[in-house]
Write a protein that holds these residues in place. Structure first.
Motif, PDB file in Angstrom:
ATOM      1  N   LYS A   1      -2.333  46.434 -11.828  1.00  0.00           N
ATOM      2  CA  LYS A   1      -1.130  47.037 -12.399  1.00  0.00           C
ATOM      3  C   LYS A   1      -1.172  48.560 -12.422  1.00  0.00           C
ATOM      4  O   LYS A   1      -0.154  49.203 -12.335  1.00  0.00           O
ATOM      5  CB  LYS A   1      -0.894  46.507 -13.806  1.00  0.00           C
ATOM      6  CG  LYS A   1      -0.436  45.078 -13.805  1.00  0.00           C
ATOM      7  CD  LYS A   1      -0.031  44.676 -15.194  1.00  0.00           C
ATOM      8  CE  LYS A   1       0.626  43.322 -15.116  1.00  0.00           C
ATOM      9  NZ  LYS A   1       1.413  43.013 -16.252  1.00  0.00           N
TER      10      LYS A   1
ATOM     11  N   GLU B   1      -6.244  39.160 -14.615  1.00  0.00           N
ATOM     12  CA  GLU B   1      -4.810  39.287 -14.337  1.00  0.00           C
ATOM     13  C   GLU B   1      -4.163  37.913 -14.202  1.00  0.00           C
ATOM     14  O   GLU B   1      -3.077  37.670 -14.734  1.00  0.00           O
ATOM     15  CB  GLU B   1      -4.579  40.112 -13.074  1.00  0.00           C
ATOM     16  CG  GLU B   1      -4.881  41.585 -13.261  1.00  0.00           C
ATOM     17  CD  GLU B   1      -4.873  42.375 -11.962  1.00  0.00           C
ATOM     18  OE1 GLU B   1      -4.744  41.776 -10.874  1.00  0.00           O
ATOM     19  OE2 GLU B   1      -5.010  43.608 -12.040  1.00  0.00           O
ATOM     20  N   HIS B   2      -4.834  37.002 -13.507  1.00  0.00           N
ATOM     21  CA  HIS B   2      -4.319  35.647 -13.330  1.00  0.00           C
ATOM     22  C   HIS B   2      -4.171  34.944 -14.681  1.00  0.00           C
ATOM     23  O   HIS B   2      -3.142  34.314 -14.969  1.00  0.00           O
ATOM     24  CB  HIS B   2      -5.263  34.860 -12.407  1.00  0.00           C
ATOM     25  CG  HIS B   2      -4.862  33.443 -12.205  1.00  0.00           C
ATOM     26  ND1 HIS B   2      -3.859  33.070 -11.349  1.00  0.00           N
ATOM     27  CD2 HIS B   2      -5.326  32.302 -12.768  1.00  0.00           C
ATOM     28  CE1 HIS B   2      -3.719  31.751 -11.390  1.00  0.00           C
ATOM     29  NE2 HIS B   2      -4.608  31.269 -12.249  1.00  0.00           N
ATOM     30  N   GLU B   3      -5.196  35.042 -15.513  1.00  0.00           N
ATOM     31  CA  GLU B   3      -5.154  34.386 -16.816  1.00  0.00           C
ATOM     32  C   GLU B   3      -4.114  35.020 -17.735  1.00  0.00           C
ATOM     33  O   GLU B   3      -3.421  34.315 -18.483  1.00  0.00           O
ATOM     34  CB  GLU B   3      -6.537  34.400 -17.475  1.00  0.00           C
ATOM     35  CG  GLU B   3      -6.610  33.684 -18.805  1.00  0.00           C
ATOM     36  CD  GLU B   3      -6.294  32.185 -18.755  1.00  0.00           C
ATOM     37  OE1 GLU B   3      -6.217  31.577 -19.842  1.00  0.00           O
ATOM     38  OE2 GLU B   3      -6.110  31.616 -17.662  1.00  0.00           O
TER      39      GLU B   3
ATOM     40  N   GLU C   1      -1.288  36.364 -16.808  1.00  0.00           N
ATOM     41  CA  GLU C   1       0.009  35.865 -16.351  1.00  0.00           C
ATOM     42  C   GLU C   1       0.236  34.443 -16.864  1.00  0.00           C
ATOM     43  O   GLU C   1       1.333  34.099 -17.310  1.00  0.00           O
ATOM     44  CB  GLU C   1       0.115  35.915 -14.827  1.00  0.00           C
ATOM     45  CG  GLU C   1       0.254  37.317 -14.273  1.00  0.00           C
ATOM     46  CD  GLU C   1       1.452  38.063 -14.838  1.00  0.00           C
ATOM     47  OE1 GLU C   1       2.560  37.485 -14.913  1.00  0.00           O
ATOM     48  OE2 GLU C   1       1.282  39.236 -15.224  1.00  0.00           O
ATOM     49  N   ARG C   2      -0.790  33.604 -16.821  1.00  0.00           N
ATOM     50  CA  ARG C   2      -0.680  32.237 -17.319  1.00  0.00           C
ATOM     51  C   ARG C   2      -0.372  32.217 -18.818  1.00  0.00           C
ATOM     52  O   ARG C   2       0.513  31.480 -19.282  1.00  0.00           O
ATOM     53  CB  ARG C   2      -1.975  31.462 -17.046  1.00  0.00           C
ATOM     54  CG  ARG C   2      -1.869  29.981 -17.394  1.00  0.00           C
ATOM     55  CD  ARG C   2      -3.217  29.304 -17.364  1.00  0.00           C
ATOM     56  NE  ARG C   2      -4.063  29.687 -18.494  1.00  0.00           N
ATOM     57  CZ  ARG C   2      -3.923  29.216 -19.743  1.00  0.00           C
ATOM     58  NH1 ARG C   2      -2.960  28.369 -20.038  1.00  0.00           N
ATOM     59  NH2 ARG C   2      -4.745  29.599 -20.700  1.00  0.00           N
TER      60      ARG C   2
ATOM     61  N   LYS D   1       1.028  34.612 -20.608  1.00  0.00           N
ATOM     62  CA  LYS D   1       2.390  35.112 -20.836  1.00  0.00           C
ATOM     63  C   LYS D   1       3.414  34.006 -20.619  1.00  0.00           C
ATOM     64  O   LYS D   1       4.344  33.850 -21.409  1.00  0.00           O
ATOM     65  CB  LYS D   1       2.691  36.297 -19.916  1.00  0.00           C
ATOM     66  CG  LYS D   1       2.041  37.589 -20.357  1.00  0.00           C
ATOM     67  CD  LYS D   1       2.581  38.765 -19.581  1.00  0.00           C
ATOM     68  CE  LYS D   1       1.672  39.142 -18.466  1.00  0.00           C
ATOM     69  NZ  LYS D   1       2.078  40.388 -17.787  1.00  0.00           N
ATOM     70  N   LYS D   2       3.233  33.231 -19.541  1.00  0.00           N
ATOM     71  CA  LYS D   2       4.171  32.137 -19.262  1.00  0.00           C
ATOM     72  C   LYS D   2       4.099  31.071 -20.344  1.00  0.00           C
ATOM     73  O   LYS D   2       5.125  30.558 -20.791  1.00  0.00           O
ATOM     74  CB  LYS D   2       3.860  31.522 -17.898  1.00  0.00           C
ATOM     75  CG  LYS D   2       4.259  32.395 -16.750  1.00  0.00           C
ATOM     76  CD  LYS D   2       3.847  31.781 -15.421  1.00  0.00           C
ATOM     77  CE  LYS D   2       4.151  32.745 -14.286  1.00  0.00           C
ATOM     78  NZ  LYS D   2       3.580  32.275 -13.017  1.00  0.00           N
TER      79      LYS D   2
ATOM     80  N   GLY E   1       6.917  34.299 -20.324  1.00  0.00           N
ATOM     81  CA  GLY E   1       6.654  35.082 -19.118  1.00  0.00           C
ATOM     82  C   GLY E   1       6.738  36.583 -19.295  1.00  0.00           C
ATOM     83  O   GLY E   1       6.528  37.333 -18.352  1.00  0.00           O
ATOM     84  N   ARG E   2       7.034  37.025 -20.494  1.00  0.00           N
ATOM     85  CA  ARG E   2       7.174  38.469 -20.750  1.00  0.00           C
ATOM     86  C   ARG E   2       5.829  39.063 -21.159  1.00  0.00           C
ATOM     87  O   ARG E   2       4.949  38.368 -21.660  1.00  0.00           O
ATOM     88  CB  ARG E   2       8.192  38.707 -21.864  1.00  0.00           C
ATOM     89  CG  ARG E   2       9.607  38.258 -21.518  1.00  0.00           C
ATOM     90  CD  ARG E   2      10.590  38.611 -22.623  1.00  0.00           C
ATOM     91  NE  ARG E   2      10.163  38.174 -23.937  1.00  0.00           N
ATOM     92  CZ  ARG E   2      10.515  37.026 -24.516  1.00  0.00           C
ATOM     93  NH1 ARG E   2      11.299  36.177 -23.895  1.00  0.00           N
ATOM     94  NH2 ARG E   2      10.084  36.722 -25.720  1.00  0.00           N
ATOM     95  N   ASP E   3       5.707  40.385 -20.971  1.00  0.00           N
ATOM     96  CA  ASP E   3       4.523  41.092 -21.459  1.00  0.00           C
ATOM     97  C   ASP E   3       4.436  40.920 -22.972  1.00  0.00           C
ATOM     98  O   ASP E   3       5.461  40.859 -23.662  1.00  0.00           O
ATOM     99  CB  ASP E   3       4.599  42.592 -21.146  1.00  0.00           C
ATOM    100  CG  ASP E   3       4.376  42.894 -19.673  1.00  0.00           C
ATOM    101  OD1 ASP E   3       3.900  42.003 -18.929  1.00  0.00           O
ATOM    102  OD2 ASP E   3       4.674  44.025 -19.265  1.00  0.00           O
TER     103      ASP E   3
END
Length: 75
Positions: free
Chosen positions: A2, A45-47, A49-50, A52-53, A58-60
């Motif tokens: 990011k 980063e992958h975790e 994103e998971r 957040k969803k 899905g938002r920060d």
């Protein structure tokens, strides 16, 4: 990633995970140039994103007002 900047980030992880991480990096470095830093950042980063969803539509997550306390949480 990011942002272009980097920060040193320490975390304690299980020995078995650390050993498998090192084995993976050594096995893939010559063909992919993979480093522990790069693999760790990709995994986090992958975790994130998971999470957040799963927990935040899905938002920060909102910006923290203070840093988390180091060490184990008191339950």
């Amino acid at each position: 990633s990011k942002t272009a900047g980097k920060v040193k980030f320490n975390a304690r992880i299980p020995t078995a995970v650390a050993e498998e991480l090192r084995d993976c990096v050594v096995a893939l470095y010559s063909t992919r140039g993979l480093t522990i830093d790069a693999l760790t950042a990709m995994a986090l980063e992958h975790e994130l994103e998971r999470l957040k969803k799963e927990h935040n539509a899905g938002r920060d997550f909102r910006k923290r007002v203070h840093d988390p306390k180091p060490g184990r949480p008191l339950l």
